[in-house]
Design an enzyme around this catalytic site. Structure first.
Site, PDB file in Angstrom:
ATOM      1  N   LYS A  58       1.042  -1.204  -0.432  1.00  0.00           N
ATOM      2  CA  LYS A  58       0.055   0.214  -0.071  1.00  0.00           C
ATOM      3  C   LYS A  58       0.495   1.252  -0.475  1.00  0.00           C
ATOM      4  O   LYS A  58       0.663   2.095  -1.249  1.00  0.00           O
ATOM      5  CB  LYS A  58      -1.054   0.369   0.976  1.00  0.00           C
ATOM      6  CG  LYS A  58      -1.684  -0.935   1.393  1.00  0.00           C
ATOM      7  CD  LYS A  58      -2.811  -1.565   2.530  1.00  0.00           C
ATOM      8  CE  LYS A  58      -3.812  -2.611   2.170  1.00  0.00           C
ATOM      9  NZ  LYS A  58      -4.845  -2.642   3.177  1.00  0.00           N
ATOM     10  N   GLN A 102      -5.322  -1.670   9.327  1.00  0.00           N
ATOM     11  CA  GLN A 102      -4.672  -3.228   9.109  1.00  0.00           C
ATOM     12  C   GLN A 102      -5.074  -4.093  10.240  1.00  0.00           C
ATOM     13  O   GLN A 102      -5.250  -4.151  10.848  1.00  0.00           O
ATOM     14  CB  GLN A 102      -3.392  -3.543   9.282  1.00  0.00           C
ATOM     15  CG  GLN A 102      -2.637  -4.773   8.062  1.00  0.00           C
ATOM     16  CD  GLN A 102      -3.190  -4.043   6.549  1.00  0.00           C
ATOM     17  OE1 GLN A 102      -3.978  -3.895   5.532  1.00  0.00           O
ATOM     18  NE2 GLN A 102      -4.003  -5.814   5.793  1.00  0.00           N
ATOM     19  N   ASP A 125     -10.565   2.815   4.054  1.00  0.00           N
ATOM     20  CA  ASP A 125     -11.712   1.267   3.602  1.00  0.00           C
ATOM     21  C   ASP A 125     -13.318   1.211   3.847  1.00  0.00           C
ATOM     22  O   ASP A 125     -13.483  -0.184   3.270  1.00  0.00           O
ATOM     23  CB  ASP A 125     -10.934   0.216   5.021  1.00  0.00           C
ATOM     24  CG  ASP A 125      -9.971  -0.601   4.839  1.00  0.00           C
ATOM     25  OD1 ASP A 125      -9.351  -0.221   3.618  1.00  0.00           O
ATOM     26  OD2 ASP A 125      -8.780  -0.214   5.740  1.00  0.00           O
TER      27      ASP A 125
END
Ligand code: GUN
Length: 296
Positions: A58, A102, A125
């Site tokens: 990422k 994460q 997200d």
């Protein structure tokens, strides 16, 4: 859809490159106009090896398009209050446009309590309860990255969604459920199968578009797939010999499908790209620009 001698292989890397080209231009435009790049903070708790690799990918992708990224690494022993304090600090920082925690988190941390502390406007997200709700209502604030990537792949290949029978195998919060929601929103007839589904094949055989996100190598074999179906494999499995494969018997199913995504090189590059797109959208909104980053 029509019978084919062999499926067209959907090149996710190619589509991701094309989208990133457009994102690079947008990021450069924002930097020129506002004197700062869009910025993403990634919070990594513990040392799960695959998570470390995903986070590094990422960061690399952010650099590639001109998004600033910061990785905050916290030990696996981090308590809930300490983690929430870190998130709050990022929520308050006006230079940060996107925040991502994460997953998976260490078992002692309650995932939803953590995700719901992220500011809705920075939840790139799309995992915050509010954003999940907005997706269900058809007004997604930030579409979750993997389903968004699947939708973009279908659109880029000119594959119609409206009126198609879509079968999603896997009912996770990250992939299966939001993919079903998004494709239903695009007027597909959607069925979700999961680990307790009896006789999976009786459902998958009906799919015009089969999306598989179960985390089981070779779960989908040719006799479970309708001739001419579009097969989107979201699985990422590492075999004992080190090879990375999806959930679909690729060599077998490609003989029967009209389109198929490979693993690696299919959905994966799109997931990261849509995270970049959402981060740029977040920056645009914060800076008062209403256009969306991918033109949809
Ligand atoms: N772990 C696996 N996939 C994802 C994802 O899309 N977002 C986050 N935050 N964690 C993940």
């Amino acid at each position: 859809m029509t019978q084919t001698a062999g499926a067209k292989i959907i090149d996710g890397r190619h589509h991701a490159r094309q989208l990133r080209e457009a994102l690079r231009i947008k990021a450069a435009g924002l930097l020129a106009k506002f004197g700062a790049p869009p910025k993403l903070t990634v919070i990594l708790v513990g040392d799960d090896a695959p998570s470390r690799l995903y986070v590094s990918n990422k960061s690399k992708a952010c650099r590639d398009v001109g998004i600033a990224s910061v990785v905050i690494e916290l030990p696996a022993s981090t308590g809930l209050e300490a983690l929430l304090a870190v998130i709050e600090e990022q929520n308050r920082d006006p230079s940060v446009h996107g925040i991502l925690v994460q997953l998976p988190l260490p078992a002692h941390l309650p995932v939803h309590a953590v995700l719901e502390r992220i500011s809705v406007e920075k939840d790139v997200d799309g995992f915050h309860l509010y954003n999940v709700g907005s997706l269900a209502l058809g007004t997604a604030v930030f579409p979750p990255c993997t389903p968004y990537g699947v939708q973009k792949l279908l659109e880029a290949e000119g594959i119609p969604i409206a009126g198609q029978n879509v079968v999603v195998v896997g009912a996770s919060n990250i992939v299966g459920k939001p993919t079903a929601m998004m494709l239903m929103q695009k007027d597909a007839t959607v069925c979700i199968c999961h680990a307790k589904t009896r006789d999976l094949a009786q459902f998958t055989i009906l799919a015009d578009i089969l999306v598989v996100a179960a985390g089981k190598p070779n779960l989908i074999v040719p006799q479970m797939v309708k001739t001419g179906a579009v097969v989107i494999d979201v699985g990422i499995n590492r075999l004992p010999n080190g090879k990375v494969v999806g959930d679909v018997d690729f060599e077998g199913v490609r003989q029967k499908a009209s389109y198929i995504t490979p693993v690696p090189g299919g959905v994966g590059p799109m997931t990261v790209t849509m995270l970049l797109a959402n981060t740029i959208t977040a920056a645009q909104r914060m800076w008062g620009i209403s256009e969306t980053s991918t033109g949809t």
